[in-house]
Design a protein around this motif. Structure first.
Motif, PDB file in Angstrom:
ATOM      1  N   LEU A   1       0.822  -1.211   0.000  1.00 35.65           N
ATOM      2  CA  LEU A   1       0.000   0.000   0.000  1.00 35.65           C
ATOM      3  C   LEU A   1       0.856   1.261   0.000  1.00 35.65           C
ATOM      4  CD1 LEU A   1      -2.832  -0.898   2.568  1.00 35.65           C
ATOM      5  CD2 LEU A   1      -3.068  -0.654   0.096  1.00 35.65           C
TER       6      LEU A   1
ATOM      7  N   LEU B   1      -1.835  -2.157  -8.757  1.00 34.58           N
ATOM      8  CA  LEU B   1      -3.267  -2.379  -8.649  1.00 34.58           C
ATOM      9  C   LEU B   1      -3.558  -3.871  -8.750  1.00 34.58           C
ATOM     10  CD1 LEU B   1      -4.587   0.420 -11.059  1.00 34.58           C
ATOM     11  CD2 LEU B   1      -4.361   0.535  -8.563  1.00 34.58           C
TER      12      LEU B   1
ATOM     13  N   SER C   1      -5.868  -7.535  -6.950  1.00 33.54           N
ATOM     14  CA  SER C   1      -6.421  -8.237  -5.790  1.00 33.54           C
ATOM     15  C   SER C   1      -5.932  -9.679  -5.824  1.00 33.54           C
ATOM     16  CB  SER C   1      -7.949  -8.233  -5.812  1.00 33.54           C
ATOM     17  OG  SER C   1      -8.480  -6.946  -5.983  1.00 33.54           O
TER      18      SER C   1
ATOM     19  N   SER D   1      -6.799  -6.194  -1.707  1.00 31.92           N
ATOM     20  CA  SER D   1      -6.916  -5.388  -2.924  1.00 31.92           C
ATOM     21  C   SER D   1      -6.213  -4.051  -2.782  1.00 31.92           C
ATOM     22  CB  SER D   1      -8.391  -5.126  -3.268  1.00 31.92           C
ATOM     23  OG  SER D   1      -9.105  -6.320  -3.462  1.00 31.92           O
ATOM     24  N   ILE D   2      -5.768  -3.547  -3.907  1.00 31.92           N
ATOM     25  CA  ILE D   2      -5.344  -2.155  -4.028  1.00 31.92           C
ATOM     26  C   ILE D   2      -6.051  -1.599  -5.258  1.00 31.92           C
ATOM     27  CG2 ILE D   2      -3.447  -0.533  -4.382  1.00 31.92           C
ATOM     28  CD1 ILE D   2      -1.582  -2.487  -3.036  1.00 31.92           C
ATOM     29  N   ALA D   3      -6.880  -0.597  -5.036  1.00 28.05           N
ATOM     30  CA  ALA D   3      -7.672  -0.011  -6.120  1.00 28.05           C
ATOM     31  C   ALA D   3      -7.204   1.421  -6.375  1.00 28.05           C
ATOM     32  CB  ALA D   3      -9.147  -0.006  -5.751  1.00 28.05           C
TER      33      ALA D   3
ATOM     34  N   PRO E   1      -7.544   5.431  -6.585  1.00 31.43           N
ATOM     35  CA  PRO E   1      -8.298   6.288  -5.657  1.00 31.43           C
ATOM     36  C   PRO E   1      -9.758   6.479  -6.045  1.00 31.43           C
ATOM     37  CG  PRO E   1      -6.134   7.223  -6.091  1.00 31.43           C
ATOM     38  CD  PRO E   1      -6.276   6.044  -7.011  1.00 31.43           C
TER      39      PRO E   1
ATOM     40  N   GLU F   1     -11.833   3.370  -4.937  1.00 32.39           N
ATOM     41  CA  GLU F   1     -11.844   2.912  -3.549  1.00 32.39           C
ATOM     42  C   GLU F   1     -13.270   2.962  -3.008  1.00 32.39           C
ATOM     43  OE1 GLU F   1      -9.045   5.101  -1.269  1.00 32.39           O
ATOM     44  OE2 GLU F   1      -7.303   4.262  -2.276  1.00 32.39           O
ATOM     45  N   GLY F   2     -13.641   1.908  -2.328  1.00 31.15           N
ATOM     46  CA  GLY F   2     -14.995   1.810  -1.818  1.00 31.15           C
ATOM     47  C   GLY F   2     -15.904   1.002  -2.708  1.00 31.15           C
ATOM     48  N   SER F   3     -15.554   0.910  -3.979  1.00 35.59           N
ATOM     49  CA  SER F   3     -16.365   0.116  -4.904  1.00 35.59           C
ATOM     50  C   SER F   3     -15.688  -1.199  -5.263  1.00 35.59           C
ATOM     51  CB  SER F   3     -16.650   0.915  -6.181  1.00 35.59           C
ATOM     52  OG  SER F   3     -15.445   1.239  -6.855  1.00 35.59           O
TER      53      SER F   3
ATOM     54  N   SER G   1     -12.477  -5.367  -0.901  1.00 36.85           N
ATOM     55  CA  SER G   1     -11.162  -5.405  -0.266  1.00 36.85           C
ATOM     56  C   SER G   1     -11.328  -5.788   1.199  1.00 36.85           C
ATOM     57  CB  SER G   1     -10.460  -4.048  -0.372  1.00 36.85           C
ATOM     58  OG  SER G   1      -9.171  -4.102   0.200  1.00 36.85           O
TER      59      SER G   1
END
Length: 297
Positions: free
Chosen positions: A120, A127, A129, A180-182, A184, A187-189, A192
């Motif tokens: 992170l 990016l 998962s 996961s790393i999405a 910005p 993020e939230g969608s 993770s």
């Protein structure tokens, strides 16, 4: 091209059967790896220890032997992201933590957590998962410590029977827990999970115990009884025998994955969830096969 990886050059003197609780010898794992990427009809190892979008590592430190597997989430490919980059980087980071001694054998969740948070904070954008499973053998205590997030996992076989196994973690059908790393804006969608959500366990092992660690490409295509049948072919603890058995298990799973008439564990699970599915599940397959042996430096 065949691709088999074995780890270490230990002299394995495993004894099939029980052992007194006063045994003071150090234990170790003698391990081999084999796998397939689902886009290939033969075993092909990508850069590092990666089969398709799967990744794995085998490492040791003075106090422990550590194994790991991760399954990159293929859906990222639709967004121009190579799923193997996340799983591969995660496993390489875990491996480095072990080799540098930055871990506690009894806390495999800590290996996963430290490695994930390093990703992170990485200055190089990453990016993706993946699921993850970490298995640690504490040489002196003879205890196995595990952490599993998602639907990769492990089996411990003793005397031809499964005596321990990981618990699969699913949010819902075919949607495992995952790191996961999405970007910005996403993020939230993007699904993770926290590495601390990994299911952990600790238990004693014996000399001669067989530990099979694998991604879901194996477990979705081969039920326990088929895996146990293959493990019966493992008659001794030399490297060649372990490697050949790992290869045999991966190859059988690979064949079953492309059989449209086979009622695979994945198809059965789908039917249990109200879906009319039959056949194997084409997927990347990674198998790490280990035997608990007496440690000889």
């Amino acid at each position: 091209m065949l691709s088999v990886l074995s780890y270490g050059r230990l002299v394995a003197r495993a004894v099939i059967g029980g052992l007194s609780q006063t045994d003071s010898r150090d234990y170790s794992l003698v391990s081999a790896s084999f796998g397939f990427g689902k886009d290939f009809r033969k075993g092909i190892l990508k850069k590092g220890m990666c089969y398709g979008d799967d990744a794995c590592f085998i490492a040791r430190h003075r106090s422990a032997d550590v194994l790991g597997v991760a399954d990159g989430v293929g859906g990222w490919r639709d967004y121009g992201v190579d799923p193997s980059q996340f799983s591969g980087t995660l496993m390489r980071t875990c491996e480095r933590m072990v080799k540098e001694g930055r871990f506690v054998p009894s806390n495999p969740v800590g290996i996963l957590t430290t490695s994930y948070y390093e990703l992170l904070q990485n200055k190089v954008p990453l990016l993706g998962s993946s699921t993850a499973c970490i298995v640690v053998l504490d040489r002196q205590s003879h205890r196995l410590h595990t952490a599993n997030l998602g639907d990769s996992g492990f089996l411990v076989v003793r005397g031809g029977e499964v005596v321990h196994r990981s618990d699969e973690q699913q949010h819902y059908f075919n949607t495992p827990f995952q790191l996961s790393i999405a970007p910005p804006e996403a993020e939230g969608s993007v699904l993770s999970d926290s590495p601390e959500a990994a299911d952990s366990s600790s238990f004693d092992v014996q000399l001669g115990d067989i530990i099979l660690t694998a991604t879901d490409g194996l477990f979705d295509n081969m039920p326990d009884y088929m895996i146990l049948q293959e493990l019966k072919k493992l008659k001794n603890t030399n490297y060649e025998s372990i490697q050949q058995t790992a290869k045999s298990i991966a190859e059988q799973a690979h064949v079953l994955a492309y059989d449209p008439n086979y009622m695979s564990p994945f198809a059965q699970f789908a039917c249990d969830n109200g879906l009319n599915v039959r056949g194997g599940k084409p997927d990347d397959i990674t198998v790490l096969l280990s035997i608990v042996a007496e440690y000889t430096d």
